[in-house]
Design an enzyme around this catalytic site. Structure first.
Site, short mmCIF file in Angstrom:
data_model
loop_
_atom_site.label_atom_id
_atom_site.label_comp_id
_atom_site.label_asym_id
_atom_site.label_seq_id
_atom_site.Cartn_x
_atom_site.Cartn_y
_atom_site.Cartn_z
N ARG A 171 5.25 -5.84 4.76
CA ARG A 171 5.91 -5.78 6.26
C ARG A 171 7.11 -6.93 5.84
NH1 ARG A 171 3.96 -2.01 7.06
NH2 ARG A 171 2.18 -1.82 8.54
N LYS A 227 3.85 -5.92 12.42
CA LYS A 227 3.46 -4.45 12.88
C LYS A 227 1.84 -5.27 12.28
CE LYS A 227 3.15 0.08 12.38
NZ LYS A 227 3.41 1.90 12.65
#
Length: 381
Positions: free
Chosen positions: A310, A346
């Site tokens: 991420r 996320k």
């Protein structure tokens, strides 16, 4: 008159027997055996030596007998039925000739066996060298597929056939580096061989990243895999490479991230492209293991891996984004970092991340010292 001559012949016969007793023949046989036992002598030389000895002895025996008897004595000796001298003389000659032939055949067989043994040993050494080269080649292939410590596990003779490798690592620094605009560069045209030339350039870039890992200061970093234009590496996968006191594997990963960014700029200058790299770094516990027994593939899993991914996907071009845990380590080491602020990640919600701007002062001084030492060494040569 006949009796007197026969008696004289017997006397001469006894004299001949005294000159050529049986032990003299046996001595010649021993001499011939002594010449035949040497395996380092060629069979042709043995044949010449044995033939010379046999001929010399038989000639000496024949000449000696010939001087002791005249033709009349020989005829009388044969007519009287006393042919012992002639019989023993020819039998001795036949025995010596037969013995010579037997020794020559034995020497020839010995030489043939020695030559075959030499050829078999030479072939065995060649096969052994081929096996060693093949084993070294297989080890190199395994080392390219798996990390060194995992390769040692698979090459161990004590390992069960179906036993796979898995390990829990408590503090691993993970790096994800991607080239987002490579998809814009990749096109399939006849001029670039349906996109093969584009993939060749990407392979060269990844090979340059791999080559950097051969440097001594990056020895604790292991390449995990490369998927498309994304490159994944990790540091601190073993106890030997994991430094929980000074976190040397984290600083090595930070330096490596800066190096691959510089390397991509070098590629852009020489290939006239404008590739942009995006890097994310995180640290945390992971599970490392191998998938597949026949076609093993090494990989790592865990929350730390997902967060590092991420950091890459939510990062910015030409920047290195790190988590707060990595920031705490690098900041103490003197690395310049800039706080990006809170971003949405996320599965994690809002996270405070940082950008790594450059090397620490210690790293710069170490690099300058290494360059100066290399320059002095070249000048000295």
């Amino acid at each position: 008159m006949n009796v007197t001559r026969g008696q004289e012949v017997n006397v001469c016969h006894d004299g001949v027997t005294s000159h050529f007793p049986d032990y003299l023949t046996l001595c010649v046989v021993l001499v011939m055996i002594s010449c035949a036992v040497y395996q380092v002598v060629f069979s042709v030389i043995k044949l010449l030596l044995l033939g010379a000895i046999c001929t010399a002895y038989i000639s000496m025996a024949l000449l000696t007998h010939g001087t002791l008897f005249d033709n009349q004595d020989a005829l009388l000796l044969l007519s009287s039925g006393s042919g012992e001298v002639f019989v023993s003389r020819y039998v001795t000659a036949a025995v010596l000739v037969g013995f010579t032939v037997a020794l020559v055949i034995h020497g020839r067989q010995t030489e043939t066996t020695s030559r075959l043994d030499f050829l078999w040993k030479l072939q065995a050494h060649e096969e052994k060298d081929d096996i060693e080269h093949l084993q070294a080649y297989n080890r190199k292939l395994i080392a390219n597929i798996l990390p060194e410590h995992v390769a040692i596990h698979f090459l161990s003779v004590d390992k069960a056939p179906d036993e796979l490798y898995h390990e829990e690592c408590e503090s691993v620094c993970i790096l994800f580096a991607s080239i987002p605009n490579f998809s814009d560069f990749y096109v399939e045209l006849e001029s670039n061989n349906e996109g093969v030339e584009c993939l060749r350039l990407l392979n060269e870039i990844i090979a340059d990243f791999d080559e950097l890992l051969e440097e001594d200061r990056f020895r604790n970093i292991e390449k995990i895999k490369s998927t498309g234009a994304t490159y994944m590496a990790a540091a601190g996968l073993t106890k030997a490479t994991r430094d929980l006191k000074t976190f040397g594997h984290v600083t090595a990963m930070a330096d490596y991230a800066l190096r691959i960014r510089d390397q991509l700029e070098y590629v852009n200058e020489h290939s006239f492209n404008n590739f942009k790299i995006r890097i994310g770094i995180n640290i945390g516990p992971v599970v490392a293991g191998v998938i597949g027994a026949r076609k093993p593939q090494y990989d790592i899993w865990g929350n730390a891996v997902n967060v590092a991914s991420r950091m890459d996907s939510t990062g910015e071009l030409d920047k290195i984004q790190v988590t707060h845990e990595v920031y705490q380590i690098l900041h103490k080491k003197g690395y310049p970092l800039t706080c990006r602020g809170a971003i949405k990640v996320k599965g994690k919600g809002d996270m405070i991340t940082y950008f790594l701007n450059g090397r620490s002062h210690d790293t710069i001084e170490r690099e300058e010292g290494s360059e100066q030492a290399a320059t002095e060494e070249r000048n000295h040569k």
